[in-house]
Write a protein that holds these residues in place. Structure first.
Motif, PDB file in Angstrom:
ATOM      1  N   MET A   1       0.845  -1.191   0.000  1.00 55.77           N
ATOM      2  CA  MET A   1       0.000   0.000   0.000  1.00 55.77           C
ATOM      3  C   MET A   1       0.886   1.248   0.000  1.00 55.77           C
ATOM      4  N   LYS A   2       0.628   2.155  -0.943  1.00 55.07           N
ATOM      5  CA  LYS A   2       1.465   3.334  -1.073  1.00 55.07           C
ATOM      6  C   LYS A   2       1.098   4.437  -0.088  1.00 55.07           C
ATOM      7  N   GLY A   3      -0.134   4.468   0.389  1.00 53.21           N
ATOM      8  CA  GLY A   3      -0.548   5.527   1.289  1.00 53.21           C
ATOM      9  C   GLY A   3      -1.953   5.974   0.945  1.00 53.21           C
ATOM     10  N   THR A   4      -2.350   7.136   1.465  1.00 50.43           N
ATOM     11  CA  THR A   4      -3.689   7.658   1.257  1.00 50.43           C
ATOM     12  C   THR A   4      -3.685   8.728   0.184  1.00 50.43           C
ATOM     13  N   ALA A   5      -4.659   8.651  -0.703  1.00 47.87           N
ATOM     14  CA  ALA A   5      -4.870   9.694  -1.708  1.00 47.87           C
ATOM     15  C   ALA A   5      -6.307  10.177  -1.587  1.00 47.87           C
ATOM     16  N   VAL A   6      -6.493  11.478  -1.502  1.00 45.80           N
ATOM     17  CA  VAL A   6      -7.827  12.071  -1.458  1.00 45.80           C
ATOM     18  C   VAL A   6      -8.075  12.722  -2.816  1.00 45.80           C
ATOM     19  N   VAL A   7      -9.071  12.212  -3.538  1.00 49.14           N
ATOM     20  CA  VAL A   7      -9.354  12.689  -4.887  1.00 49.14           C
ATOM     21  C   VAL A   7     -10.622  13.533  -4.874  1.00 49.14           C
ATOM     22  N   PHE A   8     -10.480  14.809  -5.180  1.00 50.56           N
ATOM     23  CA  PHE A   8     -11.629  15.693  -5.287  1.00 50.56           C
ATOM     24  C   PHE A   8     -12.099  15.701  -6.737  1.00 50.56           C
ATOM     25  N   GLY A   9     -13.419  15.577  -6.921  1.00 49.71           N
ATOM     26  CA  GLY A   9     -13.959  15.418  -8.264  1.00 49.71           C
ATOM     27  C   GLY A   9     -13.935  13.970  -8.704  1.00 49.71           C
ATOM     28  N   ALA A  10     -13.984  13.064  -7.753  1.00 45.71           N
ATOM     29  CA  ALA A  10     -13.824  11.630  -8.036  1.00 45.71           C
ATOM     30  C   ALA A  10     -14.987  11.036  -8.815  1.00 45.71           C
ATOM     31  N   LYS A  11     -16.097  11.756  -8.927  1.00 46.52           N
ATOM     32  CA  LYS A  11     -17.243  11.235  -9.680  1.00 46.52           C
ATOM     33  C   LYS A  11     -17.294  11.774 -11.102  1.00 46.52           C
ATOM     34  N   GLY A  12     -16.339  12.642 -11.461  1.00 38.17           N
ATOM     35  CA  GLY A  12     -16.331  13.227 -12.790  1.00 38.17           C
ATOM     36  C   GLY A  12     -15.694  12.322 -13.828  1.00 38.17           C
ATOM     37  N   PHE A  13     -15.716  12.765 -15.075  1.00 37.59           N
ATOM     38  CA  PHE A  13     -15.195  11.997 -16.195  1.00 37.59           C
ATOM     39  C   PHE A  13     -13.737  11.593 -15.976  1.00 37.59           C
ATOM     40  N   ILE A  14     -12.894  12.558 -15.624  1.00 38.16           N
ATOM     41  CA  ILE A  14     -11.481  12.262 -15.385  1.00 38.16           C
ATOM     42  C   ILE A  14     -11.277  11.700 -13.984  1.00 38.16           C
ATOM     43  N   GLY A  15     -11.961  12.275 -13.000  1.00 36.78           N
ATOM     44  CA  GLY A  15     -11.767  11.865 -11.612  1.00 36.78           C
ATOM     45  C   GLY A  15     -12.049  10.397 -11.362  1.00 36.78           C
ATOM     46  N   ARG A  16     -13.076   9.851 -12.029  1.00 42.54           N
ATOM     47  CA  ARG A  16     -13.397   8.431 -11.855  1.00 42.54           C
ATOM     48  C   ARG A  16     -12.233   7.554 -12.317  1.00 42.54           C
TER      49      ARG A  16
END
Length: 316
Positions: A1-16
């Motif tokens: 496991m590399k660590g934690t990533a918080v993705v904002f916009g995770a439901k968008g075209f690119i974010g998904r």
């Protein structure tokens, strides 16, 4: 496991796609939408997080602090055809609040931000634009993306944390929304296939306009590689194919894939202003990160038609 990533916009075209790529690469991902709803068992952002057209950087910083040390990925962004108020809200106000929250939290390890090719402004035909080119946006959309990125740049220097800017060119591929020439082409050909039409008619005033088209899965792959190797203080990479493709060439691929010819109707009403030729130099991403484009234009067209039409067999 590399660590934690918080993705904002995770439901968008690119974010998904970015979230999926990071997860596959071993990151523990938390996705957050504009209303503070989070995935990955993180619950919602507590407190008065979003109100109208603004966000609370204080509430956001508490959420980031609770997640612990993390890499922050900003995939939030309004498309350039959206109205001016939404463009400013998502491309300027949001990254400003995110930058403030990152500083307040004290837990950010690195930041990756999805920018746009329109930050470069008009480009000279035949000269691929590199990351060292001066930013000179001419559209309000391009200016908004450049301004939003500037807040994160200043915050990165103050935090002494690495920031990576991924400037995406024209992103295509499966799962696109409803705006832009790519989405229009997919929609036209999906309808034609379903209806058994013998021709597609598209409103394209300037069919020789050329763009650098890059599959969303390749953009996600670049973000994942950059997350592994943050730094230097501020790094930027073009997410592009390195090829200028005209709108006519794009429709040629759709026609070849489906067997349905097309015709252009040149209606200039509502024509948007933009560069007539764009192409990126992708040398930096290849040499520093080992990134290579994996999906051709034909791959993107095939995947988009299969996804949207739901009848891949009928499309050959």
């Amino acid at each position: 496991m590399k660590g934690t990533a918080v993705v904002f916009g995770a439901k968008g075209f690119i974010g998904r796609r970015v979230t999926a790529a990071l997860t596959a690469d071993g990151w523990r991902c938390t996705g957050v939408d504009r209303y503070g709803r989070a995935t990955g068992g993180a619950g919602e952002v507590a407190g008065p997080y979003y109100s109208g057209n603004d966000w609370s950087s204080v509430a956001l910083s508490r959420f980031l602090r609770a997640r612990g040390p993390a890499v922050i990925v900003n995939a939030v962004g309004a498309p350039w055809s959206t109205d001016a108020a939404v463009v400013r809200r998502d491309n300027v106000v949001w990254p400003c609040r995110l930058a403030e929250a990152c500083e307040l939290s004290g837990t950010v390890e690195a930041v990756l931000h999805l920018g746009s090719s329109h930050e470069y402004g008009d480009t000279a035909r035949g000269a691929p634009v590199s990351e060292s080119s001066v930013l000179a946006p001419v559209t309000e959309y391009g200016k908004s993306k450049a301004m939003g990125a500037s807040y994160l740049v200043r915050a990165a220097y103050r935090m002494d944390r690495p920031l990576t800017l991924i400037r995406a060119f024209n992103v295509i591929g499966p799962g696109h929304g409803t705006q832009g020439i790519w989405a229009a082409a997919v929609r036209l050909y999906r309808t034609a296939v379903e209806a058994g039409s013998d021709q597609v008619v598209a409103n394209v005033p300037l069919p020789e306009t050329a763009r650098d088209l890059i599959d969303v899965r390749d953009v996600a792959g670049l973000v994942s590689l950059a997350a592994r190797r943050p730094g230097p203080a501020v790094a930027s990479y073009n997410a592009a194919s390195g090829t200028a493709t005209s709108i006519r060439q794009l429709f040629d691929v759709f026609a070849e894939r489906t067997g349905i010819p097309y015709r252009f109707a040149r209606n200039f009403d509502g024509l948007r202003i933009g560069s007539t030729w764009q192409c990126a130099d992708t040398t930096r991403a290849a040499s520093r990160l080992g990134w290579m484009r994996q999906f051709t234009l034909t791959d993107s067209v095939a995947a988009a038609l299969a996804l949207d039409a739901g009848t891949p067999a009928a499309l050959g």
